[in-house]
Design a protein around this motif. Structure first.
Motif, PDB file in Angstrom:
ATOM      1  N   UNK A  94       0.834  -1.198   0.000  1.00 12.65           N
ATOM      2  CA  UNK A  94       0.000   0.000   0.000  1.00 12.65           C
ATOM      3  C   UNK A  94       0.869   1.248   0.000  1.00 12.65           C
ATOM      4  N   UNK A  95       0.282   2.336  -0.443  1.00 11.21           N
ATOM      5  CA  UNK A  95       0.957   3.631  -0.410  1.00 11.21           C
ATOM      6  C   UNK A  95       0.856   4.198   0.999  1.00 11.21           C
TER       7      UNK A  95
ATOM      8  N   UNK B 113       4.979  19.568   3.850  1.00  9.61           N
ATOM      9  CA  UNK B 113       4.614  18.918   5.116  1.00  9.61           C
ATOM     10  C   UNK B 113       4.048  17.521   4.896  1.00  9.61           C
ATOM     11  N   UNK B 114       4.184  17.002   3.680  1.00  8.26           N
ATOM     12  CA  UNK B 114       3.795  15.604   3.489  1.00  8.26           C
ATOM     13  C   UNK B 114       4.453  15.008   2.252  1.00  8.26           C
ATOM     14  N   UNK B 115       4.680  13.710   2.299  1.00  4.36           N
ATOM     15  CA  UNK B 115       5.122  13.007   1.098  1.00  4.36           C
ATOM     16  C   UNK B 115       4.485  11.628   1.085  1.00  4.36           C
ATOM     17  N   UNK B 116       4.474  11.042  -0.121  1.00  2.00           N
ATOM     18  CA  UNK B 116       3.855   9.734  -0.309  1.00  2.00           C
ATOM     19  C   UNK B 116       4.923   8.749  -0.760  1.00  2.00           C
ATOM     20  N   UNK B 117       4.971   7.594  -0.135  1.00  2.00           N
ATOM     21  CA  UNK B 117       5.845   6.526  -0.618  1.00  2.00           C
ATOM     22  C   UNK B 117       4.968   5.384  -1.109  1.00  2.00           C
ATOM     23  N   UNK B 118       5.188   4.963  -2.346  1.00  2.00           N
ATOM     24  CA  UNK B 118       4.337   3.945  -2.964  1.00  2.00           C
ATOM     25  C   UNK B 118       4.799   2.530  -2.617  1.00  2.00           C
TER      26      UNK B 118
END
Ligand SMILES: [Cu+2]
Length: 251
Positions: free
Chosen positions: A33-34, A108-113
């Motif tokens: 999941x991301x 203030x945010x990042x997404x890791x896939x």
């Protein structure tokens, strides 16, 4: 040569278990999941408001915050068995002017896939940049480049800038952390979380309580001036640093 269906049955008897084994061993793939990592900034539980709100430290000095930015490196999720999954090598955080505490801004945010499924018990990162990093070692990005730490003071990158005004503007607050005189004042933080990744997108929220930078080692503002050339004060803030952060997983 052609097989009839009947002739294939003995072969399938052998092949099928292996095919099933292959399928099940890929089970983790379906749980991937991301994961979003978001950063929120508070003062004693309330969302930090830039410019407009005066806060107080332990000794009763008042201050506001006009700027808060910092660099984290080696952000990883950790499992109970000690293994870890890399989330991000470097992330630059800056509190936006209109911080609402929900971490919706790109700084203030990042997404890791595609984080592997399973349970994670901690999120860990280094506050600042590893010792010995020279300017240019981090990716060539505007936000990182403007964090340069002057070469005569040790070179490399600021770990953080907290700026503001003390006592309604009587003097500036300039808490700049970095490799003062080439020293290493970065530190690793490991924050317990209860995160289960099972195919649904999920979020890890990291909170910085700004007020905790000034304690338990008391950091006073009056007459402090610029601290970039002062390793003792860098060490004091570095000591307070791990207590500044907490983390939680949000569905
Ligand atoms: Cu500075």
């Amino acid at each position: 040569m052609r097989f009839t269906l009947i002739q294939l049955i003995p072969i399938m008897k052998w092949v099928l278990p292996f095919a099933l084994l292959l399928l099940t061993s890929c089970g983790d793939d379906h749980d991937m999941a991301d994961v979003t990592v978001s950063f929120r900034h508070v003062v004693e539980e309330s969302p930090l408001v830039l410019n407009l709100v005066d806060y107080g430290n332990e000794v009763g000095e008042s201050y506001n915050v006009t700027r808060l930015e910092y660099i984290l490196t080696d952000i990883v999720l950790m499992r109970d068995d000690g293994t870890s999954v890399n989330l991000r090598d470097v992330f630059y955080v800056r509190v936006p002017e209109n911080e609402t505490g929900d971490g919706a801004d790109e700084t203030t945010r990042f997404l890791t896939r595609r984080i592997p499924g399973g349970s994670y018990s901690a999120v860990s990162f280094r506050f600042g940049v590893p010792a010995g990093a020279a300017f240019g070692d981090l990716p060539n990005e505007v936000n990182l480049n403007q964090m340069e730490w002057p070469v005569p003071m040790g070179g490399g990158y600021h770990y953080m800038r907290i700026e503001g005004l003390v006592e309604g503007g009587a003097e500036p607050l300039l808490a700049h952390l970095g490799p003062s005189r080439g020293g290493d004042f970065s530190f690793v933080v490991e924050l317990p979380i209860d995160l289960f990744v099972d195919g649904e997108q999920t979020q890890v929220q990291i909170t910085m309580d700004v007020d905790r930078w000034w304690q338990p080692n008391i950091y006073t503002f009056t007459g402090r001036g610029m601290i970039m050339g002062n390793p003792q004060v860098q060490a004091l803030l570095s000591d307070n640093g791990p207590g500044v952060f907490s983390a939680a997983s949000i569905p």
